[in-house]
Design an enzyme around this catalytic site. Structure first.
Site, mmCIF file in Angstrom:
data_model
loop_
_atom_site.group_PDB
_atom_site.id
_atom_site.type_symbol
_atom_site.label_atom_id
_atom_site.label_comp_id
_atom_site.label_asym_id
_atom_site.label_seq_id
_atom_site.Cartn_x
_atom_site.Cartn_y
_atom_site.Cartn_z
ATOM 1 N N LYS A 50 1.458 67.105 18.903
ATOM 2 C CA LYS A 50 2.577 67.421 18.012
ATOM 3 C C LYS A 50 3.148 68.821 18.250
ATOM 4 O O LYS A 50 4.302 69.083 17.918
ATOM 5 C CB LYS A 50 2.124 67.304 16.555
ATOM 6 C CG LYS A 50 1.821 65.876 16.115
ATOM 7 C CD LYS A 50 3.084 65.161 15.679
ATOM 8 C CE LYS A 50 2.761 63.823 15.034
ATOM 9 N NZ LYS A 50 3.986 63.119 14.610
ATOM 10 N N SER A 97 -4.033 61.426 21.976
ATOM 11 C CA SER A 97 -3.003 62.229 21.299
ATOM 12 C C SER A 97 -3.523 63.367 20.463
ATOM 13 O O SER A 97 -2.793 64.336 20.235
ATOM 14 C CB SER A 97 -2.138 61.307 20.441
ATOM 15 O OG SER A 97 -2.909 60.711 19.432
#
Lengths: 319, 319
Positions: B53, B303
């Site tokens: 992110k 991720s």
């Protein structure tokens, strides 16, 4: 002529090219802030079989003669060296046998057998692992590859530090955990050639500080079965080869408490997202706890990640 | 003109150079054997603040005008995007506010505040986070940077796939977890330019398969508060921007069960020595469980790694 030289480490690096992982170097500003220095973590927990031990084992097995390979190899180990010998044997087509204490971590026994070695267990209260391996070797003609006191093993382990310095450049300090001293002496020899002004620091648990005492007094100290969570450092003493190499190449020693070791394992989980076994976290623990006044550019060998799920769960749930 | 192009991903990569970590690509022969393919794990769990992110947040904040920076930024997030906005704001000198559900993981709330954001909590049963952020933005002149449905965020997330392909070369498959679709669509756009024959596969939990259903039916599906351990995928649906991008660039979808997600987290702990959060393990889980017949060279975006110690301990102690 010393038993292991910088040229031996360079030669081992050539043997290992394409066989060992060139492990990543991880950095973290949170870690730098906590330590007050620029820290470079050489992640040997991401090495094949989860520890630096693959380097020394593969280097040693790759240098056997054809007849030695045909007879096979035996070793004794608390765990990671066993897996390293097993995996290297499978890769090189060499039969391997591992003498392992009954109370070795379950993950290490399973992985050793999984890599194809024959595991021979013994009761550490009753038998001596080295004598047992020697008797089997004498009977069957196996070559013994001990876990640390062997020139090819030491040279192989040193390639971890060589790669780190090649990747990040000169260092002011290099923190290396110390069990039998194979990784420590190998890395110190590598640093002496690749980064001569770097101070190499051995790190031990407070309750298993035999190498610390040996270094400070220049007399070999022995501690049997120390009560440390860092099982890779439960070796009783430095070896015949590693003790003089440590005296010659290592700048100083630091020790850390059991709580500081666990805190480093937890820090690695929470902030670095790395699984590090307690022995592998010794250097990180010394940096985080300011065991010595480390400044500037500080390398740390994160030696392995083979920790049981139950042990990790316990560290994560303790406050 | 599509809202995000390959050139936008390349431009984001330039913005992120020297700011984001160029995360390592981890390989494992054990993993390859289990999957039956050559697997490359792009380790965004080792990214700054522990997740991909950061890429999108930093890219978006770095493109604000001076007056927008002076007024500040607000966002709403289940966690990792919040930390990413907070950290990017601190690096760029931009005030940040984060609207976060009361029940967000403790580690994510603490880390967000630790990076310097003001955290505004709300009860997800009573309030709508987006409406709350919009009302605060209208009142104070903040710029809203949503967690996924924003061109600069999508382009930033795509740099993870761009780096992976630049490092390892062409891929046959790329497995990417899907919450709101920012990472998935960004990575699919990156692959369309850098490895045009690569099939990009979105991966979701079975119990949170809104994007899977939307993709298969070409009609937007919504699932509120799905009961999945993969908290990063609890977003109710794809976004206005990401849905058409997913339809255009993604080749197929796969889903995995809650048990398969936990098994992948545990596999990463035991065999890869990596801490991966459940959402971050979706791609790995799909590969390990043969959710589709993956062959050849398979990239996986890991991720993130922001999992609570208590959750990890529970996964490690369950059989």
């Amino acid at each position: 002529m010393p038993p292991v030289t910088f040229a031996d480490v360079q030669s081992a690096a050539e043997r290992l090219a394409g066989q060992a992982h060139r492990t990543p170097v991880v950095t973290s500003r949170t870690l730098d802030e906590r330590v007050g220095a620029q820290v470079f973590l050489k992640c040997e927990n991401l090495q094949r079989m989860g520890a630096f031990k693959f380097r020394g084992a593969y280097n040693a097995l790759s240098r056997l003669s054809d007849s030695e390979r045909a007879r096979g190899v035996i070793t004794y180990s608390s765990g990671n060296h066993a897996q390293a010998i097993a995996l290297s044997g499978r890769m090189l087509g060499v039969k391997t046998l591992v003498v392992m204490p009954e109370n070795a971590p379950a993950s290490k026994r399973a992985a050793t057998a999984g890599y194809g070695a024959e595991v021979i267990t013994y009761n550490p209260a009753e038998s001596d692992r080295k004598a047992l391996a020697e008797s089997l070797a004498a009977e069957h003609g196996y070559t013994i590859i001990p876990p640390y006191d062997h020139p090819h093993v030491i040279a192989g382990q040193g390639t971890a530090a060589l790669e780190l310095i090649q990747e990040v450049g000169a260092l002011d300090y290099l923190l290396v955990c110390c069990g039998g001293g194979g990784l420590l002496s190998g890395c110190a020899i590598a640093a002496s050639g690749a980064a001569p002004t770097c101070k190499v620091i051995g790190v031990e648990p407070e309750v298993a500080n035999d190498a610390y005492l040996s270094f400070k007094t220049k007399t070999l100290h022995t501690i049997h079965n120390p009560p440390t969570i860092a099982d890779g450092t439960r070796t009783p003493s430095l070896g015949e080869l590693t003790f003089p190499l440590v005296l010659e190449y290592v700048a100083d020693f630091a020790t850390v408490s059991e709580d500081q070791i666990k805190a480093a394992v937890r820090f690695a989980f929470e902030r670095l997202k790395l699984v590090i076994e307690p022995s592998g976290a010794l250097g990180l623990s010394a940096a985080l706890s300011h065991a010595l006044p480390f400044t500037g550019r500080v390398g740390v060998i994160v030696s392995g990640g083979n920790i049981d799920a139950a042990t990790m769960a316990q560290i994560l749930t303790e406050t």
